[in-house]
Design a protein around this motif. Structure first.
Motif, PDB file in Angstrom:
ATOM      1  N   TYR A 146     -49.856 -70.897 -26.857  1.00  0.00           N
ATOM      2  CA  TYR A 146     -50.308 -72.158 -27.454  1.00  0.00           C
ATOM      3  C   TYR A 146     -50.656 -73.144 -26.333  1.00  0.00           C
ATOM      4  CZ  TYR A 146     -48.644 -70.579 -32.021  1.00  0.00           C
ATOM      5  OH  TYR A 146     -48.467 -69.877 -33.202  1.00  0.00           O
ATOM      6  N   ILE A 147     -51.732 -73.882 -26.537  1.00  0.00           N
ATOM      7  CA  ILE A 147     -52.285 -74.779 -25.513  1.00  0.00           C
ATOM      8  C   ILE A 147     -52.603 -76.119 -26.163  1.00  0.00           C
ATOM      9  CG2 ILE A 147     -54.178 -75.108 -23.874  1.00  0.00           C
ATOM     10  CD1 ILE A 147     -54.449 -71.805 -24.766  1.00  0.00           C
ATOM     11  N   THR A 148     -52.155 -77.224 -25.561  1.00  0.00           N
ATOM     12  CA  THR A 148     -52.551 -78.531 -26.065  1.00  0.00           C
ATOM     13  C   THR A 148     -53.749 -79.041 -25.269  1.00  0.00           C
ATOM     14  OG1 THR A 148     -51.227 -79.962 -24.600  1.00  0.00           O
ATOM     15  CG2 THR A 148     -50.107 -79.017 -26.511  1.00  0.00           C
ATOM     16  N   THR A 149     -54.713 -79.635 -25.959  1.00  0.00           N
ATOM     17  CA  THR A 149     -55.850 -80.270 -25.300  1.00  0.00           C
ATOM     18  C   THR A 149     -56.003 -81.693 -25.842  1.00  0.00           C
ATOM     19  OG1 THR A 149     -57.505 -79.528 -26.920  1.00  0.00           O
ATOM     20  CG2 THR A 149     -57.032 -78.052 -25.070  1.00  0.00           C
ATOM     21  N   GLY A 150     -56.466 -82.610 -24.995  1.00  0.00           N
ATOM     22  CA  GLY A 150     -56.672 -83.989 -25.411  1.00  0.00           C
ATOM     23  C   GLY A 150     -58.106 -84.253 -25.835  1.00  0.00           C
ATOM     24  N   ASP A 151     -58.354 -85.488 -26.247  1.00  0.00           N
ATOM     25  CA  ASP A 151     -59.712 -85.830 -26.705  1.00  0.00           C
ATOM     26  C   ASP A 151     -60.660 -86.151 -25.554  1.00  0.00           C
ATOM     27  OD1 ASP A 151     -59.113 -88.421 -25.882  1.00  0.00           O
ATOM     28  OD2 ASP A 151     -58.991 -89.259 -27.900  1.00  0.00           O
ATOM     29  N   ILE A 164     -61.271 -87.614 -17.064  1.00  0.00           N
ATOM     30  CA  ILE A 164     -60.367 -88.198 -16.075  1.00  0.00           C
ATOM     31  C   ILE A 164     -59.047 -88.588 -16.726  1.00  0.00           C
ATOM     32  CG2 ILE A 164     -62.240 -89.005 -14.608  1.00  0.00           C
ATOM     33  CD1 ILE A 164     -61.749 -91.817 -15.729  1.00  0.00           C
ATOM     34  N   ASN A 165     -58.997 -88.581 -18.048  1.00  0.00           N
ATOM     35  CA  ASN A 165     -57.740 -88.784 -18.761  1.00  0.00           C
ATOM     36  C   ASN A 165     -57.783 -88.012 -20.078  1.00  0.00           C
ATOM     37  OD1 ASN A 165     -59.388 -90.400 -20.392  1.00  0.00           O
ATOM     38  ND2 ASN A 165     -58.772 -92.274 -19.352  1.00  0.00           N
ATOM     39  N   HIS A 166     -56.664 -88.030 -20.791  1.00  0.00           N
ATOM     40  CA  HIS A 166     -56.533 -87.399 -22.107  1.00  0.00           C
ATOM     41  C   HIS A 166     -56.872 -85.908 -22.063  1.00  0.00           C
ATOM     42  CE1 HIS A 166     -57.203 -91.529 -24.305  1.00  0.00           C
ATOM     43  NE2 HIS A 166     -56.368 -91.606 -23.283  1.00  0.00           N
ATOM     44  N   ASN A 167     -56.142 -85.157 -21.226  1.00  0.00           N
ATOM     45  CA  ASN A 167     -56.373 -83.720 -21.103  1.00  0.00           C
ATOM     46  C   ASN A 167     -55.320 -82.867 -21.813  1.00  0.00           C
ATOM     47  OD1 ASN A 167     -58.747 -83.471 -19.163  1.00  0.00           O
ATOM     48  ND2 ASN A 167     -57.416 -84.834 -18.010  1.00  0.00           N
ATOM     49  N   GLY A 168     -54.270 -83.502 -22.372  1.00  0.00           N
ATOM     50  CA  GLY A 168     -53.218 -82.694 -22.994  1.00  0.00           C
ATOM     51  C   GLY A 168     -52.583 -81.779 -21.962  1.00  0.00           C
ATOM     52  N   SER A 169     -52.673 -80.462 -22.207  1.00  0.00           N
ATOM     53  CA  SER A 169     -52.386 -79.432 -21.198  1.00  0.00           C
ATOM     54  C   SER A 169     -50.940 -78.999 -21.070  1.00  0.00           C
ATOM     55  CB  SER A 169     -52.916 -79.851 -19.821  1.00  0.00           C
ATOM     56  OG  SER A 169     -54.308 -80.001 -19.862  1.00  0.00           O
ATOM     57  N   ARG A 170     -50.217 -78.859 -22.164  1.00  0.00           N
ATOM     58  CA  ARG A 170     -48.948 -78.130 -22.151  1.00  0.00           C
ATOM     59  C   ARG A 170     -49.171 -76.721 -22.700  1.00  0.00           C
ATOM     60  NH1 ARG A 170     -45.497 -80.313 -18.593  1.00  0.00           N
ATOM     61  NH2 ARG A 170     -45.365 -82.557 -18.940  1.00  0.00           N
ATOM     62  N   LEU A 171     -48.412 -75.766 -22.165  1.00  0.00           N
ATOM     63  CA  LEU A 171     -48.506 -74.366 -22.569  1.00  0.00           C
ATOM     64  C   LEU A 171     -47.150 -73.872 -23.057  1.00  0.00           C
ATOM     65  CD1 LEU A 171     -50.474 -72.893 -19.506  1.00  0.00           C
ATOM     66  CD2 LEU A 171     -51.416 -73.906 -21.580  1.00  0.00           C
ATOM     67  N   VAL A 172     -47.166 -73.071 -24.116  1.00  0.00           N
ATOM     68  CA  VAL A 172     -45.954 -72.440 -24.645  1.00  0.00           C
ATOM     69  C   VAL A 172     -46.305 -71.035 -25.098  1.00  0.00           C
ATOM     70  CG1 VAL A 172     -44.413 -72.412 -26.656  1.00  0.00           C
ATOM     71  CG2 VAL A 172     -44.638 -74.489 -25.322  1.00  0.00           C
TER      72      VAL A 172
END
Length: 505
Positions: free
Chosen positions: A297-302, A281-289
């Motif tokens: 490239y993909i960001t993911t959260g904890d 429900i939080n800390h998903n990151g989720s930017r794409l480049v």
């Protein structure tokens, strides 16, 4: 034919199957500071709802900054799309124009420009309802006793200065998450509830391309990041990342590619590239480049579970790297794994510039970070926050070759770092070779000066539009140097705001 059209329209009205957007007049307006103008909507069935929150056929507006206004129609069955977007430009009165200016008295009401080709000095005061600009070629000296009272709008600068003029492009949005400038000269946008849209930057009209049905919009999760293929004409692919749930329960993230059909403005041919990434429900990151070598490239959260960022078998708390077809590049740190770097808490900003990848990330109670991302790098979370500056952090950093941030919010606060972009346009020279970043908690646009080699940030950031628009989620930059921001305030009142550099001679 006219008879058929009449009965078709009558059928729509009686059955509530259609609702036509109203037309607003005047189509544009100019007012001096403190002035007002009446806007009138016509052709509406039911109630007229204005972007200001007001209702009624006509409203009187008196903005203090240049703003765009729209209206919609609604009845008991449905609502229309937005009307034409009406810009109301707010101008200032040039009060003086000479070589030297001394301002010694109170400036009240109205809006004024004091312009000098040499200097401006003064010890007067700016009253709460006044809007004032001091513009001097050489210097502005505000002597003891000068006061700009709360409620006034006051700016002072020297030299040939560029001013950033904020203009509302569109409103009525609900948690926009990604905005980017498309090759069609439209702003492409995701909203957390699953909508992907194109926004006309000239009119503010929002065209929904699709609503993804399996998006789980809950807490901070939902439809989040998006990027377009660099060669969009030949490869009209749209990549997005979003949260979803399974029948067995749990929250996950998946990366999906759609194909854009420009003939009917739809997205189809859904292809899942990567999924089963642990989300929350939080800390998903989720930017794409997408980088020039065509790697995604993909960001993911904890996902709120702190062991995951240091667990190389998990895809959470990471920067991931895949090919544009979803396969794993052969030169990734671990064969067969999309993991590029580890130790990230909640990275919600990502930009590639001058051969380098920069990421902004939320800290816990302290130490929001901007990091320079390197292959196989470990960025420390949860064992390290910010720099390696406590005994336990130093031990962990030494053992794991932790890469320290190039900027941190410090060990006393977080700003809620979010969207990140790179500016190098002549339209606003003050921002050349700078990272631009927005924040949620601090509700501010920041500019960070990069060093010549891009490996460090020089000095403290410059702050812009502090607390002016509420929480800010993302940034888009147009080829002409205009900058666009999107808010994240909820309540169906979120906006896209255009910042236009205007030369002040």
């Amino acid at each position: 034919m006219k008879t058929l059209l009449f009965f078709a329209l009558l059928f729509c009205i009686i059955n509530g199957f259609c609702q036509v957007a109203p037309s607003v007049s005047p189509t544009e307006a100019f007012i001096t500071y403190g002035g007002n103008v009446t806007l009138t909507a016509s052709g509406c069935i039911g109630t007229v709802n204005w972007s200001t929150g007001q209702t009624g056929t006509s409203i009187n507006v008196a903005p203090r900054l240049t703003t765009r206004f729209t209206a919609t129609c609604s009845d008991s069955t449905m609502s229309s799309g937005p009307s034409n977007s009406v810009p109301v430009e707010v101008g200032l009165i040039t009060a003086t124009d000479s070589s030297n200016i001394v301002v010694s008295s109170s400036v009240s009401m109205g809006g004024y420009q004091y312009i000098s080709n040499n200097y401006i000095t003064g010890s007067g005061r700016i009253e709460p309802d006044a809007g004032v600009q001091f513009k001097a070629q050489n210097y502005v000296q505000l002597n003891p006793g000068f006061e700009a009272k709360a409620g006034s709008v006051f700016k002072a600068f020297t030299g040939k200065k560029l001013e950033l003029i904020p203009v509302e492009v569109t409103t009525g949005l609900q948690f926009p998450w990604e905005i980017l400038w498309g090759p069609d000269n439209f702003i492409w946008m995701t909203e957390k509830d699953g909508k992907i849209s194109r926004v006309n930057p000239q009119t503010g009209a929002v065209e929904v391309l699709t609503t993804i049905p399996d998006v789980l919009s809950y807490g901070e999760g939902g439809l989040l990041g998006m990027v377009l293929h660099p060669d969009f004409v030949l490869n009209p692919y749209v990549y997005v990342i979003y949260n979803y749930s399974t029948l067995q329960g749990g929250v996950f993230e998946r990366i999906v590619r759609f194909t854009y059909d420009s003939s009917n403005h739809t997205l189809a041919s859904r292809l899942v590239l990567l999924q089963n990434i642990t989300g929350g429900i939080n800390h998903n990151g989720s930017r794409l480049v997408i980088t020039p070598d065509l790697k995604l490239y993909i960001t993911t959260g904890d996902a709120g579970y702190t062991p995951l960022p240091q667990d190389n078998t998990s895809l959470s708390g990471k920067i991931l790297r895949i090919n544009l077809d979803g396969s794993i590049p052969n030169d990734n740190p671990t064969i067969g794994s999309p993991v590029w770097s580890i130790g990230h808490r909640n990275p919600q900003g990502l930009v590639y510039a001058n051969g380098k990848l920069y990421c902004s990330s939320h800290g816990g109670a302290i130490e929001d970070e901007i990091n320079l991302i390197r292959k196989a790098g470990n960025y420390g979370w949860p064992d390290v926050e910010g720099s390696c500056d406590t005994p336990s952090e130093i031990t962990f950093c030494t053992a794991n070759s932790v890469i320290e941030p190039i900027f941190s919010s410090g060990n006393t606060a977080t700003w809620a770092f979010c969207g990140l972009d790179y500016y190098n346009n002549d339209a606003y020279p003050d921002w050349k070779n700078r990272l631009l970043m927005v924040s949620l908690k601090n509700q501010t646009l920041y500019s960070f000066k990069l060093s010549a080699d891009g490996n460090t940030i020089d000095g403290a950031p410059t702050l812009h539009f502090v607390n002016q628009f509420g929480r800010l989620r993302d940034i888009a930059i147009a080829p002409n140097g205009k900058v666009y921001l999107c808010t994240s305030n909820g309540g169906n009142v979120d906006k896209i705001i255009e910042l236009t550099p205007v030369v002040e001679q």
